[in-house]
Design an enzyme around this catalytic site. Structure first.
Site, PDB file in Angstrom:
ATOM      1  N   GLY A  32      31.113  52.546  40.706  1.00 43.71           N
ATOM      2  CA  GLY A  32      30.785  53.959  40.865  1.00 43.71           C
ATOM      3  C   GLY A  32      31.074  54.410  42.285  1.00 43.71           C
ATOM      4  N   GLY A 132      32.319  37.251  36.367  1.00 47.45           N
ATOM      5  CA  GLY A 132      31.381  38.268  36.818  1.00 47.45           C
ATOM      6  C   GLY A 132      31.843  38.845  38.140  1.00 47.45           C
ATOM      7  N   HIS A 175      41.063  37.788  41.353  1.00 44.88           N
ATOM      8  CA  HIS A 175      39.927  38.710  41.289  1.00 44.88           C
ATOM      9  C   HIS A 175      39.818  39.509  42.590  1.00 44.88           C
ATOM     10  CE1 HIS A 175      35.652  39.652  39.961  1.00 44.88           C
ATOM     11  NE2 HIS A 175      35.634  40.023  41.235  1.00 44.88           N
ATOM     12  N   GLU A 176      39.919  38.810  43.729  1.00 47.30           N
ATOM     13  CA  GLU A 176      39.748  39.477  45.016  1.00 47.30           C
ATOM     14  C   GLU A 176      40.923  40.387  45.351  1.00 47.30           C
ATOM     15  OE1 GLU A 176      36.869  39.492  46.258  1.00 47.30           O
ATOM     16  OE2 GLU A 176      36.161  37.909  44.914  1.00 47.30           O
TER      17      GLU A 176
END
Length: 216
Positions: A32, A132, A175-176
């Site tokens: 968000g 995750g 992911h990073e």
């Protein structure tokens, strides 16, 4: 329909402990926050040894260790610099079963800094595992990742480096770097596997369960 964001922000401002802080933060921003969806800017080579960049690297290490995370990118602490860090300690490894370590190809990774990383796929085989993210606290999903990748860039001193990562460490790298490109794992996940990691506890506590956004 839940409580509006405006009302939540009003409650938060009532607390005297909520002061104004500026990034780089010592907490992980959550989905968000627009900075998670913005492509990060490359760090000029002549700026790497400046106080600003070195402070960012130290904050990344601090937050990484505080959350006992495997990787952390600059956007996750509120700054859109093209930097990420990663590590997998012997303690992390000791908490896993031998079966999981073997299945996922997990091994110890020393604390590693990459500035302006570039990714090259070495093995195009896709491997699917549960994943995750500290910026999507309390949820996981199955995510396909390339089995082996090469990452090149600069270290914290501005020296060039190239490393090949496979299996679990390749997943961390991908992911990073996704974070640095404004992407999250939810963009490529198997949507049917997306779940709250504590759904059972929610039922046991009759819904009275709080997901902490910081371990401290």
């Amino acid at each position: 329909m839940g409580v509006t964001r405006k009302l939540l922000n009003w409650y938060a401002r009532l607390s005297p402990s909520h002061g104004i802080t500026k990034p780089p933060y010592e907490h992980v921003v959550q989905i968000g926050d627009p900075r998670l969806r913005k492509a990060s800017e490359p760090v000029p080579i002549d700026k790497i040894k400046t106080e600003e960049v070195q402070k960012a690297i130290k904050k990344l290490q601090l937050v990484l260790n505080k959350h006992r995370a495997l990787g952390m990118s600059a956007p996750q602490i509120g700054i859109n610099m093209r930097i990420f860090v990663m590590q997998f300690t012997p303690k992390n490894l000791s908490m896993l079963s031998k079966e999981e370590v073997k299945l996922k190809g997990i091994s110890v990774i020393p604390f590693t800094v990459f500035i302006n990383p570039k990714l090259k796929v070495v093995n195009y085989q896709k491997v699917i595992h549960q994943e995750g993210c500290e910026s999507i606290q309390g949820y996981t999903a199955e995510v396909p990742r390339f089995k082996e990748v090469e990452v090149s860039g600069l270290d914290e001193n501005g020296a060039s480096k190239t490393e090949v990562h496979k299996d679990w460490s390749a997943r961390i790298v991908q992911h990073e770097i996704d974070h640095l490109d404004g992407k999250l794992y939810i963009d490529t996940m198997d949507r049917k596997t997306f779940e709250c990691t504590c759904w059972e506890e929610v039922n046991l506590s009759k819904g009275k369960l709080v997901i902490p956004f910081s371990p401290q």
